[in-house]
Design an enzyme around this catalytic site. Structure first.
Site, mmCIF file in Angstrom:
data_model
loop_
_atom_site.group_PDB
_atom_site.id
_atom_site.type_symbol
_atom_site.label_atom_id
_atom_site.label_comp_id
_atom_site.label_asym_id
_atom_site.label_seq_id
_atom_site.Cartn_x
_atom_site.Cartn_y
_atom_site.Cartn_z
ATOM 1 N N TYR A 21 0.830 -1.204 0.000
ATOM 2 C CA TYR A 21 0.000 0.000 0.000
ATOM 3 C C TYR A 21 0.866 1.256 0.000
ATOM 4 O O TYR A 21 1.619 1.511 0.941
ATOM 5 C CB TYR A 21 -0.936 0.014 1.207
ATOM 6 C CG TYR A 21 -1.808 -1.205 1.346
ATOM 7 C CD1 TYR A 21 -2.153 -1.990 0.246
ATOM 8 C CD2 TYR A 21 -2.297 -1.598 2.584
ATOM 9 C CE1 TYR A 21 -2.950 -3.110 0.372
ATOM 10 C CE2 TYR A 21 -3.110 -2.717 2.727
ATOM 11 C CZ TYR A 21 -3.418 -3.474 1.617
ATOM 12 O OH TYR A 21 -4.207 -4.592 1.755
ATOM 13 N N HIS A 25 0.557 -12.450 1.328
ATOM 14 C CA HIS A 25 -0.326 -11.537 0.608
ATOM 15 C C HIS A 25 -0.543 -11.942 -0.855
ATOM 16 O O HIS A 25 0.411 -12.108 -1.619
ATOM 17 C CB HIS A 25 0.283 -10.134 0.647
ATOM 18 C CG HIS A 25 -0.666 -9.038 0.302
ATOM 19 N ND1 HIS A 25 -0.258 -7.736 0.095
ATOM 20 C CD2 HIS A 25 -2.010 -9.024 0.139
ATOM 21 C CE1 HIS A 25 -1.306 -6.976 -0.178
ATOM 22 N NE2 HIS A 25 -2.380 -7.747 -0.177
#
Length: 323
Positions: free
Chosen positions: A53, A129
């Site tokens: 992010y 992830h």
């Protein structure tokens, strides 16, 4: 709030968590800090982030916002394995593309860097992830083998040492979360948009979590927008413009909620927690006002009759992939 410790059997999470991805950071650093501060003041102390992010800036901003606070006041989950590639821009949008590395060396380095950006001595949860067929296609099996030999083993050692208190998997497709969670001793799963008013196909994953005690963290209960905004023009569903079929279904949900005097968004944010396997609902908030609104929606009474109507409607729908 407590995170899992070595030897514990279950991760304890608050009912609502804040997703610190692009949405949360959309209005800049000061707005992000105010949002985090308001969440903490409201008793919401669980924050989810990732190195992906904003290329690590989400972690850095969260670390700054939490700096100096007693560690017992908050929980942080982050991720490993998917990163922003700063070498090769995406020619279609000028944005940076993702880089994947599920090796043990990359995982240990990633956790160390996350600890530095977050200014923490330990991490409550670290998740592998986006190890997903939806993303990796024909290369999925190769990445899966590497992740279980590399990232998973590295995270096990970090959990044993206490640097990481719990480990998990986070992916867009619940089926990939289920496959990985069956291969190892994971404490949590975080599928995105997989268990919502629109998507209820992930029963096997919920059953697995109920049987093993793994925490099911329901991310994106609004399916990236449409269940929060309703069928407005250009409504987004799982990061893409909503299809006519999705719009039709949401209009039906809107009518039922409106007749009961309940905002669609209230039913959407409360729905996942009705299942006993769901430990927490994580939603992105871009301002203090959104934190306050989502907290209020979570507490708003919803009649049992409406839940029954929503369940009946969903049972008549065909399967629709959340990915």
């Amino acid at each position: 709030m407590t995170s899992a410790r070595p030897g514990d059997t279950r991760l304890s999470l608050p009912p609502l968590g804040i997703g610190c991805g692009s949405l949360a950071n959309a209005d800049g650093e000061e707005a992000f800090r105010a949002m985090v501060g308001h969440a903490l003041a409201s008793g919401i102390g669980y924050f989810d982030t990732a190195p992906l992010y904003l290329g690590g800036q989400s972690e850095r901003r969260l670390g700054e916002a939490l700096r100096g606070l007693p560690r017992s006041q908050f929980l942080v989950s982050t991720k490993t394995g998917r990163y922003q590639d700063f070498e090769e821009p995406r020619p279609d949008r000028g944005a940076r593309r993702s880089r994947f590395d599920y090796s043990a060396e990359a995982t240990l380095r990633s956790v160390e860097e996350s600890l530095g950006r977050l200014q923490l001595d330990y991490l409550d949860i670290v998740m592998i992830h986006d190890l997903s067929r939806f993303i990796h296609g024909e290369h999925f099996e190769r990445h899966l083998e590497l992740a279980m030999r590399g990232a998973y083993e590295a995270l096990l050692s970090l959990r044993q040492s206490g640097i990481v208190r719990a480990i998990g998997v986070a992916a867009m497709d619940w089926r990939d979360c289920l496959e990985l969670s069956r291969l190892g001793d994971f404490d949590a799963v975080m599928p995105a948009g997989a268990y919502t008013l629109l998507h209820r196909e992930c029963g096997p994953l919920l059953d697995h979590c109920a049987a093993t005690g793994a925490a099911f963290i329901a991310a994106s209960p609004f399916n990236s927008g449409i269940l929060a905004t309703g069928t407005i023009v250009d409504a987004m569903h799982n990061f893409e413009p909503a299809s006519p079929d999705v719009v039709r279904r949401v209009k039906h949900l809107e009518r039922l909620c409106s007749a009961a005097g309940v905002p669609l968004s209230a039913a959407a944010i409360q729905f996942p927690k009705r299942h006993r396997a769901v430990s927490s609902v994580v939603v992105g908030c871009r301002s203090a006002q959104e934190v306050e609104r989502n907290s209020a929606l979570l507490a708003l009474p919803v009649p049992d009759a409406l839940w029954g109507e929503l369940e009946e409607v969903a049972s008549g729908w065909g399967t629709m992939s959340a990915a």
